[in-house]
Design a protein around this motif. Structure first.
Motif, PDB file in Angstrom:
ATOM      1  N   ALA A 244       0.859  -1.184   0.000  1.00  0.00           N
ATOM      2  CA  ALA A 244       0.000   0.000   0.000  1.00  0.00           C
ATOM      3  C   ALA A 244       0.893   1.231   0.000  1.00  0.00           C
ATOM      4  O   ALA A 244       2.122   1.145   0.138  1.00  0.00           O
ATOM      5  N   ASP A 245       0.265   2.383  -0.162  1.00  0.00           N
ATOM      6  CA  ASP A 245       0.962   3.664  -0.125  1.00  0.00           C
ATOM      7  C   ASP A 245       0.909   4.201   1.299  1.00  0.00           C
ATOM      8  O   ASP A 245      -0.164   4.532   1.817  1.00  0.00           O
ATOM      9  N   ALA A 246       2.060   4.286   1.943  1.00  0.00           N
ATOM     10  CA  ALA A 246       2.109   4.721   3.332  1.00  0.00           C
ATOM     11  C   ALA A 246       1.821   6.204   3.497  1.00  0.00           C
ATOM     12  O   ALA A 246       1.699   6.673   4.638  1.00  0.00           O
ATOM     13  N   GLN A 247       1.711   6.951   2.416  1.00  0.00           N
ATOM     14  CA  GLN A 247       1.342   8.355   2.536  1.00  0.00           C
ATOM     15  C   GLN A 247      -0.159   8.529   2.775  1.00  0.00           C
ATOM     16  O   GLN A 247      -0.609   9.641   3.078  1.00  0.00           O
ATOM     17  N   ASP A 248      -0.910   7.463   2.622  1.00  0.00           N
ATOM     18  CA  ASP A 248      -2.355   7.490   2.835  1.00  0.00           C
ATOM     19  C   ASP A 248      -2.645   7.348   4.330  1.00  0.00           C
ATOM     20  O   ASP A 248      -2.249   6.361   4.970  1.00  0.00           O
ATOM     21  N   ARG A 249      -3.310   8.312   4.913  1.00  0.00           N
ATOM     22  CA  ARG A 249      -3.588   8.276   6.345  1.00  0.00           C
ATOM     23  C   ARG A 249      -4.494   7.102   6.715  1.00  0.00           C
ATOM     24  O   ARG A 249      -4.382   6.546   7.808  1.00  0.00           O
ATOM     25  N   PHE A 250      -5.409   6.724   5.820  1.00  0.00           N
ATOM     26  CA  PHE A 250      -6.279   5.579   6.103  1.00  0.00           C
ATOM     27  C   PHE A 250      -5.439   4.312   6.269  1.00  0.00           C
ATOM     28  O   PHE A 250      -5.716   3.491   7.160  1.00  0.00           O
ATOM     29  N   VAL A 251      -4.427   4.146   5.433  1.00  0.00           N
ATOM     30  CA  VAL A 251      -3.550   2.976   5.550  1.00  0.00           C
ATOM     31  C   VAL A 251      -2.825   2.992   6.887  1.00  0.00           C
ATOM     32  O   VAL A 251      -2.714   1.969   7.568  1.00  0.00           O
ATOM     33  N   LEU A 252      -2.327   4.148   7.284  1.00  0.00           N
ATOM     34  CA  LEU A 252      -1.599   4.243   8.546  1.00  0.00           C
ATOM     35  C   LEU A 252      -2.507   3.933   9.734  1.00  0.00           C
ATOM     36  O   LEU A 252      -2.078   3.309  10.704  1.00  0.00           O
ATOM     37  N   ARG A 253      -3.740   4.390   9.663  1.00  0.00           N
ATOM     38  CA  ARG A 253      -4.671   4.064  10.755  1.00  0.00           C
ATOM     39  C   ARG A 253      -4.940   2.562  10.810  1.00  0.00           C
ATOM     40  O   ARG A 253      -5.059   1.985  11.895  1.00  0.00           O
TER      41      ARG A 253
END
Length: 562
Positions: free
Chosen positions: A420-429
């Motif tokens: 995934a793209d770690a710049q996406d806040r949804f992914v980080l959550r």
């Protein structure tokens, strides 16, 4: 400067100031080196230039160009600048009676003059883009094999190219000091066996102790693995002290609880679908079994057999008297089972056709607390993940490229990887960043690492963030706006280690960072302050499409530093 450590294996005193690095073997500046590679090689080249050495910097040379660079006395290639400066004087050289620091090295002609004064031979370097060796030391008098005036060769490319060039250099110039970067340890061991005078390392090995320490505890300088376990280095009362290390009990318990919470909690959609279908089938099976055991008083094994018939849509073995409610339940259960079976089959097929690097149970299941999120699954990221696992810390790797070469290796090593793209806040959550121990952004692009850090701070403002970055201007600009995290320059660390390996009779123990300063731990345990590496000023030849050509880079004018 930190004094000599007080433990049984002291690290030694830090000597020197700032500027060009001192040579561990005490040889004067003005030697000739060959450096092959890209960005890190430019920093090695710049460090050698700053120390007053003459450097032939090649990107991906042909066999002819490599032979010319390793054979002094040839003809300079076309396009070379004979008058190009070879670097400023060595600030570490002892001052002369007139107050000058070291030799007055301002250009190729000056280097030649210094070499003639010292009695060293001067030869033209073909293929180097520099027509003067700058006073190459007489290796025969130093008691080392004759290497034709080449003091050392550094090769900083990927594994295959490094192996190929290392063998070629040994064939052209046997016994020359070789420093080669190779990530694969098996290939490295075989290369050292074939070429004993070769020192093999990799940027991942050099920087892993520094990044690992930053992810675990703020006060640690380095955390390395030894034969007896892990050893931590930290500053205590102005001294650097190494002690055996084990992760704190609270951190280990938190990481263990996080791994347990991550079991049977899938991250990807296909696994969720498969588990949903499986849960539905189990619910129908248990409901039918409980009805038969508690209402019809059937033996548990016989009840399980008949419940299995219902789940497989075969139906009950026989009606149990005038029990209309059970018949209705059986009909509904079989119809629901058909739907759950379709859901389970769809999830399983999707997972089998596209194997996920994240497990549902076991070591590859995503931890939910006390873990470290590592963004970027290159050599550094993969090595950092395995080191964290050895400490008992849960880890989640995030890689944007689904075709990344290390994905299969990470799966074999039991490292959970989220594509995934770690710049996406949804992914980080989704990765439980607010319950994580730290985030390490170690991708190859500095700006991507900064963007990931910005997103991570938005999700978890108090999270410890470790960033791999160089001397890009955006680093300082972003840090002036908010706390971006702990920044480590992988290129600078690798360049310092490579240069020290070229200098010393023995390879250094490692490179440390204290308050933004680089410290090279010499083979005898002495800490040497090391300057920040500046990229060399070589003007790179490019093809029509703007890519570097597979050949040499030639020196251009060095700009005057402000």
């Amino acid at each position: 400067m930190p004094p000599r450590a007080e433990d049984p294996s002291p690290l030694g005193r830090a000597t020197g100031t700032t500027g060009a690095p001192p040579e561990g073997n005490g040889t004067p500046p003005g030697r000739y080196y060959v450096v092959i590679g890209g960005d890190v090689a430019r920093k090695v080249c710049g460090t050698l230039q700053a120390a007053g050495h003459t450097v032939c910097h090649l990107t991906q040379p042909t066999d002819e160009e490599l032979r010319a660079a390793l054979t002094p006395g040839g003809t300079a290639p076309s396009g070379a600048d004979p008058s190009a400066p070879s670097g400023p004087p060595d600030p570490f050289a002892a001052p002369d009676p007139n107050g000058h620091l070291g030799p007055d090295v301002t250009g190729a002609g000056d280097v030649a003059g210094a070499a003639e004064t010292a009695g060293a031979g001067v030869a033209d370097i073909a293929g180097a883009g520099v027509t003067d060796t700058g006073g190459v030391a007489d290796t025969a008098e130093a008691g080392v094999p004759d290497t034709g005036g080449v003091a050392g060769v550094a090769i900083l490319l990927d594994d295959v190219e490094s192996l190929r060039y290392a063998l070629a250099v040994e064939h052209i110039r046997p016994h020359v000091r070789l420093v080669v970067t190779i990530f694969d340890r098996t290939v490295a061991e075989q290369l050292v066996r074939v070429v004993p005078n070769c020192r093999v390392t990799s940027p991942a090995d050099v920087v892993a102790p520094t990044f690992l320490a930053a992810c675990i505890e703020p006060g640690l300088v380095s955390l390395s693995r030894t034969e007896s376990g892990h050893a931590a280095a930290r500053w205590e009362n102005g001294s650097l002290r190494r002690t055996p290390y084990r992760a704190p009990r609270a951190l280990r318990y938190r990481a263990r609880a996080g791994r347990l919470r991550g079991q049977l909690r899938p991250h990807d959609g296909s696994s969720r679908i498969m588990l949903a279908g499986l849960a539905g089938l189990l619910a129908v099976l248990l409901s039918d079994w409980a009805w038969l055991v508690f209402l019809h008083h059937r033996p548990p094994v016989e009840a399980l057999f008949e419940a299995t018939r219902t789940v497989s849509t075969v139906g009950p073995a026989a009606p149990h008297g005038p029990d209309t409610p059970y018949l209705v339940f059986g009909i509904v259960a079989m119809l629901i089972t058909m739907a759950f079976t379709a859901v389970f089959t769809a999830g399983m097929v999707d997972r089998m056709l596209a194997p996920s690097p994240v497990g549902i149970v076991g070591p590859r299941a995503l931890p939910r607390a006390g873990h470290v999120v590592v963004v970027g699954l290159g050599q550094v990221g993969l090595r950092l993940c395995t080191e964290l696992q050895d400490l008992g810390i849960g880890v989640i790797a995030v890689e944007r490229d689904p075709q990344a070469p290390n994905l299969r290796l990470a799966r074999a090593l039991g490292v959970p990887v989220v594509v995934a793209d770690a710049q996406d806040r949804f992914v980080l959550r989704e990765l439980g960043l607010h319950r994580a121990q730290a985030l390490a952004a170690v991708a190859s692009d500095d700006l991507d690492n900064i963007a990931v850090s910005v997103a991570a701070l938005a999700v978890a403002p108090d999270l410890r963030i470790v960033i791999r970055a160089g001397d890009h201007e955006a680093i300082e600009e972003t840090r002036s706006l908010f706390r971006i995290g702990l920044v480590h320059d992988l290129g600078g660390l690798s360049a310092a280690y490579t240069t020290a390996s070229l200098y010393g009779a023995q390879p250094p123990r490692g490179v440390l960072v204290q308050d933004g300063r680089l410290l090279v731990e010499d083979a005898d345990g002495t800490l040497l302050p090391w300057p920040d590496a500046e990229r060399c000023d070589h003007a790179q030849e490019e093809s029509a499409d703007g890519r570097p050509t597979a050949g040499r880079t030639v020196p251009g004018p060095r700009p005057r530093q402000q």
